[in-house]
Write an enzyme that holds these catalytic residues in place. Structure first.
Site, short mmCIF file in Angstrom:
data_model
loop_
_atom_site.label_atom_id
_atom_site.label_comp_id
_atom_site.label_asym_id
_atom_site.label_seq_id
_atom_site.Cartn_x
_atom_site.Cartn_y
_atom_site.Cartn_z
N SER A 271 40.81 35.78 26.93
CA SER A 271 41.39 35.62 25.60
C SER A 271 42.27 34.39 25.62
O SER A 271 42.83 34.02 26.65
CB SER A 271 42.21 36.86 25.25
OG SER A 271 43.06 36.58 24.15
N CYS B 169 38.91 34.06 12.93
CA CYS B 169 38.96 34.55 14.31
C CYS B 169 37.97 33.85 15.22
O CYS B 169 36.87 33.47 14.80
CB CYS B 169 38.73 36.06 14.34
SG CYS B 169 40.15 37.00 13.75
N ASP B 170 38.40 33.71 16.45
CA ASP B 170 37.69 33.22 17.61
C ASP B 170 36.24 32.78 17.38
O ASP B 170 35.95 31.69 16.91
CB ASP B 170 37.72 34.33 18.68
CG ASP B 170 39.11 34.85 18.97
OD1 ASP B 170 40.00 34.66 18.14
OD2 ASP B 170 39.33 35.44 20.03
N CYS C 231 46.90 36.09 15.20
CA CYS C 231 48.06 36.25 16.08
C CYS C 231 48.70 34.90 16.38
O CYS C 231 48.01 33.95 16.75
CB CYS C 231 47.66 36.95 17.36
SG CYS C 231 46.91 38.58 17.08
#
Length: 562
Positions: free
Chosen positions: A471, A128-129, A196
């Site tokens: 985002s 994640c990010d 995602c």
């Protein structure tokens, strides 16, 4: 045979002699033999696993595969936990301020554990990010032979016979969908493990691990549930032992040229705006010369060739199926520095030698891009003299240049409420300030406000400008990372209701239409607000973080460029 007498961590005889007995005792108590302790490479396996996210819930399985690879290559793996989270958990909540700052916590955790345990090499597992970015920074800071393993993208879900992804929820949030239908959409949007499946920050940063040369070729976008991902994790375990024996460190991989390669790939795929923030912070960490100007220069040469959402209709699974990162790199080969060393221990040119470029609907050719616009662009002007960021490939054509009266907010909830009430009129520009690294503190996402803008259909007539960030899901006429931020007296702090704000992507400009004398007078009257965090982690972050134009990380030892 590997010898620990001269370790990559810089001290000799770390495991031998009476002075090291206390170290050997600890490892023997954990089940390791003298042979394991004294003669084999010790590999740290930094795992950001958490059950609280589909992007990370499968990382234990991948960690086991990594450890199998390390053992099979003659090394000794030592798994350890690193903080991990999914940013979506805090979207629209004050706790969202913590996410960017966790990048520094991840980096510090890897640094501390790797140095205290005197590891000879590292494998990181992250999905994640900011966690991926923090893992990169940790690898760069420790500077021992390393290979990064990503968790991979999620398969798309299905609702009423149509493909659905997590970001699709924004379309239904403000559309009057019945509670029962909305529940069905919720249940279908994330069907299993993985990040995602759009070009959000998570998948952009997974791609960046490979574009920088820190991950093995072709591995960063393997779908999370594919057997290939387990095989790739095992291969990473073997590869890191080989890099230890060869002495290939991140400092040899993370050069200015490799950063420029990553920037080129990022702009070509139309990646998340957050990639700029993270690449700048990583470059500062390793002492590579990279600035906002470099992104601007590359953006003038490279158009978006990737039709993965939000730049087109396809998913990350489609992206991987047509060759993933190696395919993009092969298409871009003439624009890349192919002499750079990678996680294979070989130059990029050798990794790409047998790759056949595949162009079509998902990945276009350079001659026929998805859009002539770059994936990202740097805007400057009197509103953002250090720069601001926009994603042109996600901006509606009618908003590539826009101008309007400012509607000023200092709270995202107030923006959303105003949008729902219909208080924001077409042609106006939302200014959302005090969202930056020090102002939030933590550089909050304006994700929920942007989702409302799109969900209400206003993204074709209303702009949004902030010193916060977005985002990777977000798209529309949204400008972020305005620097200097409002908290530090940037021009965004001086905007008043009704001031005219202008944005022009073609001219790379973002301005407030006021004479300099008026801005000077307003600046003289402006007073800095009180810091919103007086204690705890965010107070430490606010005291030590840099401007967004330099990555926003806790690196007070890195002086800004003159």
């Amino acid at each position: 045979m590997f010898k620990h007498e001269v370790s990559y961590m810089g001290n000799s005889n770390y495991w031998d002699g009476g002075d090291a007995a206390h170290r050997r005792i600890m490892l023997k108590g954990a089940g390791y033999s003298d042979d394991d302790i004294r003669t084999k490479p010790h590999i740290g396996v930094a795992n950001t696993f958490t059950d609280a996210s589909p992007a990370t819930a499968h990382l234990r399985l991948l960690a086991e595969a990594v450890k199998q690879g390390v053992w099979s290559a003659g090394g000794v793996p030592f798994e350890f936990g690193v903080p991990g989270l999914c940013g979506n958990m805090a979207v629209g909540h004050e706790n969202c301020r913590l996410e960017l700052s966790e990048r520094d916590a991840v980096c510090a955790a890897i640094e501390i554990v790797a140095k205290i345990n005197h590891f000879d090499g590292l494998v990181t597992l992250s999905s994640c990010d900011d966690i991926l970015a923090g893992s990169m920074m940790g690898v760069g800071r420790v500077n021992i032979p390393s290979v990064m393993v990503t968790g991979g993208p999620m398969m798309p879900g299905c609702h009423n016979g149509e493909e659905i992804l997590a970001p699709d929820v924004e379309k239904y949030q403000f559309s009057g969908t019945s509670p029962d239908d909305f529940l069905e959409i919720e249940n279908a949007a994330c069907p299993g493990f993985g990040s995602c499946g759009v070009l959000g920050t998570a998948n952009t940063m997974q791609i960046m691990t490979e574009a920088l040369g820190l991950a093995l070729p072709g591995t960063s976008t393997i779908p999370a549930v594919a057997a290939d991902r387990i095989r790739a994790a095992r291969a990473a375990g073997r590869a890191v032992v080989e890099r230890v024996r060869e002495g290939v460190r991140p400092a040899e991989i993370l050069t200015r040229e490799s950063f420029l390669n990553a920037v080129t790939v990022d702009l070509a795929i139309g990646g998340s705006t957050n990639a700029i923030l993270h690449l700048l912070a990583l470059a500062q960490e390793v002492g590579a010369d990279l600035t906002m100007e470099d992104f601007d220069q590359v953006s003038r040469k490279v158009a978006c060739i990737c039709a993965v959402r939000p730049n087109g209709p396809f998913t990350m699974v489609d992206f991987h199926a047509v060759g993933g990162v190696p395919n993009v790199q092969k298409i871009l080969e003439g624009l890349l520095h192919t002499e750079v060393i990678t996680a294979t221990g070989r130059p990029l040119a050798e990794n790409l030698r047998d790759v056949n470029p595949v162009t079509g609907k998902v990945i276009h050719s350079l001659e026929d891009p998805v859009t002539r616009d770059p994936g990202l662009a740097i805007l400057k002007g009197n509103l953002a003299p250090e720069g601001a960021i926009i994603r042109p490939s996600g901006v509606p054509e009618e908003m590539k240049a826009f101008s309007g009266a400012a509607r000023v907010f200092e709270d995202e909830d107030e923006v959303i409420a105003a949008l729902k009430r219909g208080d924001i009129a077409p042609g106006e520009v939302i200014v959302l300030r005090y969202m930056g690294p020090k102002g939030a503190p933590g550089m909050k996402y304006a994700q929920a406000a942007c989702q409302a803008l799109v969900g209400l259909g206003l993204h074709k007539s209303v702009g949004l400008i902030t010193d916060g960030r977005f985002s990777g899901f977000n798209h529309g006429p949204i400008v972020g990372h305005v620097s200097p931020e409002a908290f530090e007296g940037g021009a965004l702090a001086l905007v008043r209701e009704g001031d005219r704000i202008s944005v022009d992507i073609a001219d790379r400009a973002v301005r407030i239409d006021l004479p300099e004398a008026e801005l000077t007078a307003r600046r003289a009257a402006w007073k800095a607000p009180a810091l919103k965090a007086e204690k705890g982690w965010l107070a430490l972050y606010a005291a030590n973080c840099s401007s967004a134009s330099r990555g926003g990380a806790m690196q007070p030892w890195c002086n800004p460029k003159a």
